[in-house]
Every structure is written in C-alpha cells, then in structure tokens.
Design a protein around this motif. Structure first.
Motif, PDB file in Angstrom:
ATOM      1  N   SER A   1       0.813  -1.218   0.000  1.00  0.00           N
ATOM      2  CA  SER A   1       0.000   0.000   0.000  1.00  0.00           C
ATOM      3  C   SER A   1       0.842   1.262   0.000  1.00  0.00           C
ATOM      4  O   SER A   1       0.312   2.350  -0.153  1.00  0.00           O
ATOM      5  CB  SER A   1      -0.940   0.006   1.212  1.00  0.00           C
ATOM      6  OG  SER A   1      -0.187   0.064   2.400  1.00  0.00           O
ATOM      7  N   ARG A   2       2.162   1.154   0.166  1.00  0.00           N
ATOM      8  CA  ARG A   2       2.997   2.353   0.245  1.00  0.00           C
ATOM      9  C   ARG A   2       4.225   2.306  -0.650  1.00  0.00           C
ATOM     10  O   ARG A   2       5.039   3.209  -0.626  1.00  0.00           O
ATOM     11  CB  ARG A   2       3.466   2.554   1.682  1.00  0.00           C
ATOM     12  CG  ARG A   2       2.327   2.816   2.616  1.00  0.00           C
ATOM     13  CD  ARG A   2       2.852   3.162   3.994  1.00  0.00           C
ATOM     14  NE  ARG A   2       1.727   3.173   4.899  1.00  0.00           N
ATOM     15  CZ  ARG A   2       1.602   2.427   5.956  1.00  0.00           C
ATOM     16  NH1 ARG A   2       2.561   1.599   6.282  1.00  0.00           N
ATOM     17  NH2 ARG A   2       0.543   2.488   6.712  1.00  0.00           N
TER      18      ARG A   2
ATOM     19  N   GLU B   1      -6.889   2.025  -4.038  1.00  0.00           N
ATOM     20  CA  GLU B   1      -7.562   0.836  -4.560  1.00  0.00           C
ATOM     21  C   GLU B   1      -7.327  -0.395  -3.688  1.00  0.00           C
ATOM     22  O   GLU B   1      -8.100  -1.336  -3.714  1.00  0.00           O
ATOM     23  CB  GLU B   1      -7.076   0.525  -5.976  1.00  0.00           C
ATOM     24  CG  GLU B   1      -7.457   1.560  -7.005  1.00  0.00           C
ATOM     25  CD  GLU B   1      -6.934   1.206  -8.367  1.00  0.00           C
ATOM     26  OE1 GLU B   1      -5.718   1.346  -8.598  1.00  0.00           O
ATOM     27  OE2 GLU B   1      -7.745   0.764  -9.199  1.00  0.00           O
ATOM     28  N   VAL B   2      -6.243  -0.407  -2.923  1.00  0.00           N
ATOM     29  CA  VAL B   2      -5.877  -1.549  -2.088  1.00  0.00           C
ATOM     30  C   VAL B   2      -6.319  -1.259  -0.660  1.00  0.00           C
ATOM     31  O   VAL B   2      -5.777  -0.385   0.007  1.00  0.00           O
ATOM     32  CB  VAL B   2      -4.357  -1.825  -2.144  1.00  0.00           C
ATOM     33  CG1 VAL B   2      -3.989  -3.000  -1.246  1.00  0.00           C
ATOM     34  CG2 VAL B   2      -3.917  -2.068  -3.578  1.00  0.00           C
TER      35      VAL B   2
ATOM     36  N   THR C   1     -11.015  -1.984  -3.495  1.00  0.00           N
ATOM     37  CA  THR C   1     -12.240  -1.194  -3.504  1.00  0.00           C
ATOM     38  C   THR C   1     -13.136  -1.676  -4.633  1.00  0.00           C
ATOM     39  O   THR C   1     -12.682  -2.367  -5.557  1.00  0.00           O
ATOM     40  CB  THR C   1     -11.945   0.302  -3.705  1.00  0.00           C
ATOM     41  OG1 THR C   1     -11.322   0.471  -4.980  1.00  0.00           O
ATOM     42  CG2 THR C   1     -11.048   0.855  -2.604  1.00  0.00           C
ATOM     43  N   GLU C   2     -14.395  -1.310  -4.592  1.00  0.00           N
ATOM     44  CA  GLU C   2     -15.330  -1.703  -5.643  1.00  0.00           C
ATOM     45  C   GLU C   2     -14.940  -1.125  -6.994  1.00  0.00           C
ATOM     46  O   GLU C   2     -15.209  -1.715  -8.032  1.00  0.00           O
ATOM     47  CB  GLU C   2     -16.746  -1.259  -5.281  1.00  0.00           C
ATOM     48  CG  GLU C   2     -17.342  -2.032  -4.132  1.00  0.00           C
ATOM     49  CD  GLU C   2     -18.761  -1.613  -3.816  1.00  0.00           C
ATOM     50  OE1 GLU C   2     -19.436  -1.046  -4.697  1.00  0.00           O
ATOM     51  OE2 GLU C   2     -19.191  -1.856  -2.684  1.00  0.00           O
TER      52      GLU C   2
ATOM     53  N   VAL D   1      -5.145  -4.668 -11.859  1.00  0.00           N
ATOM     54  CA  VAL D   1      -4.320  -4.679 -10.644  1.00  0.00           C
ATOM     55  C   VAL D   1      -3.437  -5.917 -10.640  1.00  0.00           C
ATOM     56  O   VAL D   1      -2.232  -5.826 -10.366  1.00  0.00           O
ATOM     57  CB  VAL D   1      -5.208  -4.614  -9.383  1.00  0.00           C
ATOM     58  CG1 VAL D   1      -4.390  -4.874  -8.129  1.00  0.00           C
ATOM     59  CG2 VAL D   1      -5.917  -3.265  -9.292  1.00  0.00           C
ATOM     60  N   GLN D   2      -3.998  -7.081 -10.963  1.00  0.00           N
ATOM     61  CA  GLN D   2      -3.216  -8.311 -10.969  1.00  0.00           C
ATOM     62  C   GLN D   2      -2.081  -8.246 -11.986  1.00  0.00           C
ATOM     63  O   GLN D   2      -0.953  -8.638 -11.692  1.00  0.00           O
ATOM     64  CB  GLN D   2      -4.113  -9.508 -11.263  1.00  0.00           C
ATOM     65  CG  GLN D   2      -3.356 -10.816 -11.277  1.00  0.00           C
ATOM     66  CD  GLN D   2      -4.263 -12.016 -11.402  1.00  0.00           C
ATOM     67  OE1 GLN D   2      -5.447 -11.952 -11.094  1.00  0.00           O
ATOM     68  NE2 GLN D   2      -3.713 -13.128 -11.848  1.00  0.00           N
ATOM     69  N   GLN D   3      -2.352  -7.741 -13.175  1.00  0.00           N
ATOM     70  CA  GLN D   3      -1.319  -7.644 -14.204  1.00  0.00           C
ATOM     71  C   GLN D   3      -0.180  -6.715 -13.763  1.00  0.00           C
ATOM     72  O   GLN D   3       0.988  -7.063 -13.888  1.00  0.00           O
ATOM     73  CB  GLN D   3      -1.924  -7.133 -15.509  1.00  0.00           C
ATOM     74  CG  GLN D   3      -0.895  -6.965 -16.605  1.00  0.00           C
ATOM     75  CD  GLN D   3      -1.491  -6.362 -17.869  1.00  0.00           C
ATOM     76  OE1 GLN D   3      -2.675  -6.059 -17.941  1.00  0.00           O
ATOM     77  NE2 GLN D   3      -0.646  -6.192 -18.860  1.00  0.00           N
TER      78      GLN D   3
END
Length: 106
Positions: free
Chosen positions: A19-20, A32-33, A53-54, A61-63
């Motif tokens: 996240s950082r 988003e995370v 997040t929705e 994100v996965q890629q």
C-alpha cells in the motif's frame, strides 16, 4: 530476519508494503488496495491476498502487480492472486502482512 524479509535462492528479499511502495505506483493507486497479505507457500509460490475497492479493476491490478513482483522479487517465482472481501485476523487479533509457511513448518 524481520518478518518483512523472505528467503529465496539463499538470499533474503525485502517484502515492501504494497500500500505504500513501488508496487502501487501511479497505475495502481493506493486507494484501490484496502488490505493485502503475502503468503510464501513454498520456495516457488507466493500467494497475494488482496481486498480491493469496488472501483478497482481486478485484472488490471493483478497484471500490474505481477509485473512489479517479477521485477522486484523474482521472475522465477509463481504468483497466485486471491481477491477477498476481507482478510481475517490471526488468532492473536493481528493481521500479518507477510506469512512464511516454510518457516511455520520448521
């Protein structure tokens, strides 16, 4: 070694806070995370648990994270993603960001 390092190929690699860190560069906004956890299943597999997040696009994100993990940690490891609604705390009430199952079996 501190819990944010994990062994691979005889060396310790630092696990950055998703996240950082550079893992969430401009293309994956830290907003988003919501939660994450990295689990080293064995010497060849890392499971990345994510609560997004929705608005976040899981595939994108996965890629992006896969590319970053291959560059920052190793292109030789396999990365499995689990998208969850919530990451539950451990029995002690805390949520470990990094779990090394190889160390837990020693």
């Amino acid at each position: 070694k501190p819990h944010y390092y994990f062994p691979y190929n005889g060396q310790y690699h630092r696990m950055h806070n998703l996240s950082r860190s550079s893992y969430t560069h401009a293309e994956v906004r830290k907003s988003e995370v919501v939660q994450f956890r990295i689990i080293q299943e064995d010497s060849e597999l890392l499971t990345i648990q994510l609560v997004l997040t929705e608005e976040a696009e899981k595939e994108r994100v996965q890629q992006i994270l896969t590319e970053e993990l291959k560059r920052e940690i190793s292109a030789d490891l396999n990365y499995r993603f689990e998208f969850l609604k919530e990451i539950l705390p451990d029995p002690n009430g805390k949520i470990r960001m990094v779990i090394n199952k190889m160390a837990d079996t020693d």
